[in-house]
Design a protein around this motif. Structure first.
Motif, mmCIF file in Angstrom:
data_model
loop_
_atom_site.group_PDB
_atom_site.id
_atom_site.type_symbol
_atom_site.label_atom_id
_atom_site.label_comp_id
_atom_site.label_asym_id
_atom_site.label_seq_id
_atom_site.Cartn_x
_atom_site.Cartn_y
_atom_site.Cartn_z
ATOM 1 N N VAL A 73 0.824 -1.159 -0.088
ATOM 2 C CA VAL A 73 0.100 -0.044 0.142
ATOM 3 C C VAL A 73 0.924 1.288 -0.074
ATOM 4 O O VAL A 73 0.711 2.191 -0.688
ATOM 5 C CB VAL A 73 -1.006 -0.031 1.176
ATOM 6 N N ASP A 74 1.770 1.429 0.891
ATOM 7 C CA ASP A 74 2.881 2.411 1.040
ATOM 8 C C ASP A 74 3.589 2.641 -0.149
ATOM 9 O O ASP A 74 3.780 3.710 -0.509
ATOM 10 C CB ASP A 74 3.713 2.326 2.334
ATOM 11 N N GLU A 75 4.282 1.675 -0.668
ATOM 12 C CA GLU A 75 5.248 1.616 -1.715
ATOM 13 C C GLU A 75 4.726 1.758 -3.247
ATOM 14 O O GLU A 75 5.415 2.166 -4.153
ATOM 15 C CB GLU A 75 6.353 0.952 -1.518
ATOM 16 N N ASP A 76 3.721 0.846 -3.401
ATOM 17 C CA ASP A 76 3.206 0.408 -4.593
ATOM 18 C C ASP A 76 1.882 1.090 -5.050
ATOM 19 O O ASP A 76 1.226 0.737 -6.050
ATOM 20 C CB ASP A 76 3.214 -0.860 -5.017
ATOM 21 N N SER A 77 1.307 1.728 -4.194
ATOM 22 C CA SER A 77 -0.058 2.515 -4.691
ATOM 23 C C SER A 77 -1.061 1.240 -4.688
ATOM 24 O O SER A 77 -2.232 1.183 -5.360
ATOM 25 C CB SER A 77 -0.033 3.156 -5.690
ATOM 26 N N LEU A 78 -0.835 0.202 -3.949
ATOM 27 C CA LEU A 78 -1.832 -0.986 -3.934
ATOM 28 C C LEU A 78 -3.235 -0.420 -3.194
ATOM 29 O O LEU A 78 -2.992 0.107 -2.137
ATOM 30 C CB LEU A 78 -1.334 -2.267 -3.240
ATOM 31 N N THR A 79 -4.351 -0.845 -3.883
ATOM 32 C CA THR A 79 -5.726 -0.432 -3.123
ATOM 33 C C THR A 79 -6.478 -1.456 -2.966
ATOM 34 O O THR A 79 -7.837 -1.119 -2.667
ATOM 35 C CB THR A 79 -6.181 0.652 -4.136
ATOM 36 N N GLY A 80 -6.074 -2.858 -3.134
ATOM 37 C CA GLY A 80 -7.338 -3.779 -2.668
ATOM 38 C C GLY A 80 -6.675 -5.174 -2.708
ATOM 39 O O GLY A 80 -5.578 -5.358 -3.000
ATOM 40 N N VAL A 81 -7.543 -6.294 -2.339
ATOM 41 C CA VAL A 81 -6.988 -7.546 -1.971
ATOM 42 C C VAL A 81 -8.272 -8.500 -2.485
ATOM 43 O O VAL A 81 -9.403 -8.027 -2.160
ATOM 44 C CB VAL A 81 -6.604 -7.767 -0.494
ATOM 45 N N THR A 82 -7.919 -9.445 -3.105
ATOM 46 C CA THR A 82 -8.864 -10.418 -3.420
ATOM 47 C C THR A 82 -8.477 -11.694 -2.860
ATOM 48 O O THR A 82 -7.094 -11.916 -2.679
ATOM 49 C CB THR A 82 -9.087 -10.724 -5.029
ATOM 50 N N SER A 83 -9.566 -12.672 -2.285
ATOM 51 C CA SER A 83 -9.219 -13.931 -1.913
ATOM 52 C C SER A 83 -10.224 -14.850 -2.581
ATOM 53 O O SER A 83 -11.018 -14.420 -3.300
ATOM 54 C CB SER A 83 -9.542 -13.909 -0.329
ATOM 55 N N ASN A 84 -9.793 -16.095 -2.555
ATOM 56 C CA ASN A 84 -10.795 -17.143 -3.006
ATOM 57 C C ASN A 84 -10.228 -18.547 -2.348
ATOM 58 O O ASN A 84 -9.566 -18.516 -1.649
ATOM 59 C CB ASN A 84 -10.563 -17.329 -4.690
ATOM 60 N N PRO A 85 -11.192 -19.602 -2.819
ATOM 61 C CA PRO A 85 -10.967 -20.796 -1.747
ATOM 62 C C PRO A 85 -9.527 -21.274 -2.096
ATOM 63 O O PRO A 85 -8.962 -21.956 -1.252
ATOM 64 C CB PRO A 85 -12.006 -21.717 -2.395
ATOM 65 N N SER A 86 -9.011 -21.124 -3.268
ATOM 66 C CA SER A 86 -7.780 -21.642 -3.601
ATOM 67 C C SER A 86 -6.528 -21.139 -2.918
ATOM 68 O O SER A 86 -5.665 -21.641 -2.402
ATOM 69 C CB SER A 86 -7.374 -21.262 -5.187
ATOM 70 N N ILE A 87 -6.746 -19.588 -2.741
ATOM 71 C CA ILE A 87 -5.751 -18.949 -1.936
ATOM 72 C C ILE A 87 -6.022 -19.223 -0.508
ATOM 73 O O ILE A 87 -4.851 -19.512 0.116
ATOM 74 C CB ILE A 87 -6.010 -17.439 -2.036
ATOM 75 N N PHE A 88 -7.154 -19.426 0.201
ATOM 76 C CA PHE A 88 -7.337 -19.723 1.685
ATOM 77 C C PHE A 88 -6.800 -21.287 1.618
ATOM 78 O O PHE A 88 -6.148 -21.630 2.845
ATOM 79 C CB PHE A 88 -8.771 -19.631 1.897
ATOM 80 N N GLU A 89 -6.934 -22.123 0.707
ATOM 81 C CA GLU A 89 -6.458 -23.517 1.010
ATOM 82 C C GLU A 89 -4.944 -23.606 1.002
ATOM 83 O O GLU A 89 -4.479 -24.238 1.718
ATOM 84 C CB GLU A 89 -7.165 -24.327 -0.326
ATOM 85 N N LYS A 90 -4.450 -22.818 0.108
ATOM 86 C CA LYS A 90 -2.678 -22.743 0.361
ATOM 87 C C LYS A 90 -2.397 -22.286 1.645
ATOM 88 O O LYS A 90 -1.532 -22.569 2.408
ATOM 89 C CB LYS A 90 -2.071 -21.911 -0.938
ATOM 90 N N ALA A 91 -3.066 -20.981 2.162
ATOM 91 C CA ALA A 91 -2.733 -20.372 3.496
ATOM 92 C C ALA A 91 -2.814 -21.050 4.487
ATOM 93 O O ALA A 91 -2.290 -21.475 5.562
ATOM 94 C CB ALA A 91 -3.466 -19.182 3.427
#
Length: 369
Positions: A33-51
């Motif tokens: 957010v601070d360095e690259d102007s990122l403004t959002g996050v997405t998740s999905n079942p595949s991402i949560f499964e890995k996490a």
């Protein structure tokens, strides 16, 4: 100011297609957010499964929850963990949301993929998750399946932000845009505000090229089809955006805009390059346009930071994009069939990831130890 910041200046938001407890706790999101102007996050079942399914980052929290809730179902245990992550990401992004006047700073949480063909179940789940997360900068992810379209309209009507996922075809996207407008119009008819409601339409890219390229490699369309490799997904996205530009110029949309409605931004999803022969920034470089979002896996984000090209490309050579799609049809590559298949495969893939995720969480129950 780097290449990712340049995208923000061109009117395109960059979201991270990744969420993980350790990453959040160690300030990884805040840094982007601070360095690259990122403004959002997405998740999905595949991402949560890995996490959640791998490693031990969630084990202590899960043990504490199990101790306090010994009879909790596996689904309840998953939701408890996911909601904490989504709340943490939303809190990190809240200053962005406030600074941009509710136009961005969102984090997305998906309804259960088991509900992809269940309109009423999706509506109920969206309302449940919205209440449980309790953050104004949450978007509920709903698949743009035929059953999902009326659920999207109802969820917008209820004042809940929506990220529509699994869009591959222009016709499916157009149905979703109409559903967004329908939900807003119902609120206006009741005299309720619409200026704080946001939505994105997640239009998937790289998987289309993977399917079409396979057909070309198998000889469909002959030599004439070979120049189309790696071009169909981008052309499809460009024409979706061209339709969007016409739609927001319409009297129907302008009536809502006069009441403060936010445009439903096209979000480019599945932008990691699947084919190693293509540049790893292909689906960022070619789809840069005003009032759009690109949701990017960490590896692709790093690649663009190093060697991406930031310039407005989405509206370049739209006539060429039309030609690519007309050739795709003429040569029998069946884009409509491909997009229908991809929706089915996407639902099945997310359901499988959800199966694996719930299985991994169930295996971590104290009773299994």
């Amino acid at each position: 100011m780097g290449r990712l910041n340049d995208l923000a200046n061109l009117g395109q938001a960059v979201w991270l297609d990744f969420v993980d407890r350790k990453f959040l706790a160690e300030g990884g999101l805040q840094k982007l957010v601070d360095e690259d102007s990122l403004t959002g996050v997405t998740s999905n079942p595949s991402i949560f499964e890995k996490a959640m399914g791998h490693g031990d980052a969630y084990d202590a929290e899960l043990a504490a929850f199990d101790h306090a809730n010994p009879d909790a179902s596996t689904m309840e245990r998953y939701e408890h963990l996911a909601i904490l992550d989504i709340q943490a990401a939303a809190d990190t992004l809240r200053p962005v949301y406030d600074r941009l006047g509710t136009k961005d700073g969102y984090v997305s949480l998906e309804v259960s993929p088991y509900l992809a063909n269940d309109t009423d179940g999706t509506i109920a789940e969206a309302q449940k998750l919205w209440a449980a997360v309790d953050r104004a900068n949450l978007m509920i992810k709903i698949p743009g399946t035929p059953a999902g379209v009326p659920a999207i309209a109802a969820t917008i009507d209820a004042g809940i932000n929506v990220n529509v996922t699994l869009l591959f075809s222009q016709s499916a996207y157009q149905a979703v845009a109409e559903a967004y407008v329908e939900g807003l119009e119902k609120r206006v008819a009741r005299g309720e505000p619409i200026d704080h409601i946001a939505s994105v339409a997640s239009f998937f890219v790289s998987r289309i090229d993977s399917k079409i390229d396979d057909k070309i490699d198998a000889g469909i369309g002959g030599d004439a089809a070979k120049p189309l490799k790696g071009k169909v997904a981008i052309a499809n996205a460009k024409l979706a955006y061209a339709w969007y530009e016409e739609f927001i110029a319409s009297a129907r949309w302008q009536a809502l805009a006069a009441k403060g409605a936010q445009v439903q931004r096209l979000l480019w999803a599945s932008t990691g390059t699947k084919n190693p022969d293509y540049p790893d920034t292909l689906y960022l470089d070619t789809l840069i346009g005003k009032d759009t979002v690109n949701t990017v896996p960490p590896k692709t984000l790093d690649a663009f930071r190093e060697r991406g090209t930031a310039k407005l490309t989405l509206t370049e050579d739209v006539a060429g994009a039309r030609h690519v799609l007309s050739e795709t049809e003429r040569l029998g590559l069946d884009l409509d069939g491909v997009t229908d298949t991809l929706v089915e495969e996407g639902v099945a893939s997310f359901s499988k990831a959800f199966d694996d995720l719930l299985g991994a969480i169930a295996a971590k129950h104290p009773a299994h130890a």
